[in-house]
Design an enzyme around this catalytic site. Structure first.
Site, short mmCIF file in Angstrom:
data_model
loop_
_atom_site.label_atom_id
_atom_site.label_comp_id
_atom_site.label_asym_id
_atom_site.label_seq_id
_atom_site.Cartn_x
_atom_site.Cartn_y
_atom_site.Cartn_z
N ILE A 76 0.89 -1.17 0.00
CA ILE A 76 0.00 0.00 0.00
C ILE A 76 0.92 1.21 0.00
CG2 ILE A 76 -1.71 1.32 1.28
CD1 ILE A 76 -2.85 -1.26 2.33
N PRO A 77 0.98 1.95 -1.11
CA PRO A 77 2.03 2.95 -1.31
C PRO A 77 1.79 4.27 -0.58
CG PRO A 77 0.59 2.91 -3.21
CD PRO A 77 0.10 1.82 -2.29
N CYS A 78 1.86 4.23 0.76
CA CYS A 78 1.69 5.45 1.53
C CYS A 78 2.80 6.46 1.26
CB CYS A 78 1.59 5.13 3.02
SG CYS A 78 2.98 4.18 3.68
N HIS A 79 3.91 5.98 0.68
CA HIS A 79 5.00 6.90 0.33
C HIS A 79 4.60 7.84 -0.80
CE1 HIS A 79 5.49 3.35 -2.29
NE2 HIS A 79 5.99 4.18 -3.18
N ARG A 80 3.49 7.56 -1.48
CA ARG A 80 3.03 8.41 -2.58
C ARG A 80 2.14 9.55 -2.12
NH1 ARG A 80 1.35 3.52 -6.74
NH2 ARG A 80 3.44 2.59 -6.93
#
Length: 205
Positions: free
Chosen positions: A159-163
């Site tokens: 889950i790309p929370c870095h985006r």
């Protein structure tokens, strides 16, 4: 925002104290160059689930896992189906499909789950803001709460929370550190106008 996670893991670990799950929960350390990614997974009645993913940090990953999941098997075990390779590829910035139904969403509150599912829709090479993601999750005034949900994301990388960045493009914080966040975004094609600020053309509108 995006401080090292504790709350969701503590709640999940408490739920597992009800019964000894040592025979069904396992962990694996995924080696990616000089870095390690921790993976906690379970298998019960033939159903495979990912319980948590750990980014590199100051404390050794096995110690963090055993602290959060006290009933887990202490012997590492490789997850079936090549899922470890998919996670490694995602960390390297490669485009890979991932079946989100394998993730254990059951310990997430509805709002947090909604925010994280919206984060999954952010395309590679683009970012969203905390306020923008909150609005997409149906709560346009809940930017701070969205940030808290992202900070407690049990499944980083997948889950790309870095985006997700701050309004204006400032990179913001991240559980694995801002350097890691910037590297992850650059690997996916995000352009930076300045050292810690994403180019406006990469922000979703």
């Amino acid at each position: 925002l995006h401080e090292p996670r504790a709350t969701s893991y503590e709640l999940r670990a408490t739920s597992y104290e009800i019964r000894d799950t040592r025979n069904e929960m396992h962990y694996q350390i995924i080696k990616i160059g000089k870095e390690d990614i921790g993976l906690v997974w379970s298998e019960a009645s033939g159903r495979l689930r990912i319980e948590a993913i750990y980014l590199p940090g100051n404390k050794k990953i096995p110690e963090r896992i055993l602290q959060d999941f006290p009933f887990i098997s202490e012997t590492p075990r490789k997850i079936p189906g090549g899922l470890d390779q998919i996670i490694a590829d995602l960390y390297r910035g490669k485009k890979r499909d991932f079946d989100l139904s394998i993730l254990n969403w059951s310990c997430l509150a509805p709002f947090a789950a909604g925010v994280l599912k919206q984060a999954c829709k952010i395309p590679r090479g683009r970012v969203d803001t905390y306020a923008g993601l909150a609005a997409r999750a149906g709560s346009p005034r809940a930017a701070r709460a969205a940030g808290t949900a992202l900070a407690n994301n049990p499944f980083p990388i997948v889950i790309p929370c870095h985006r997700v960045v701050r309004s204006g493009g400032d990179i913001g914080q991240f559980g694995g550190g801002t350097d890691m966040k910037k590297q992850l975004l650059e690997r996916e094609g995000v352009v930076f106008a300045r050292q810690r600020r994403v180019d406006q053309k990469c922000i979703r509108r």
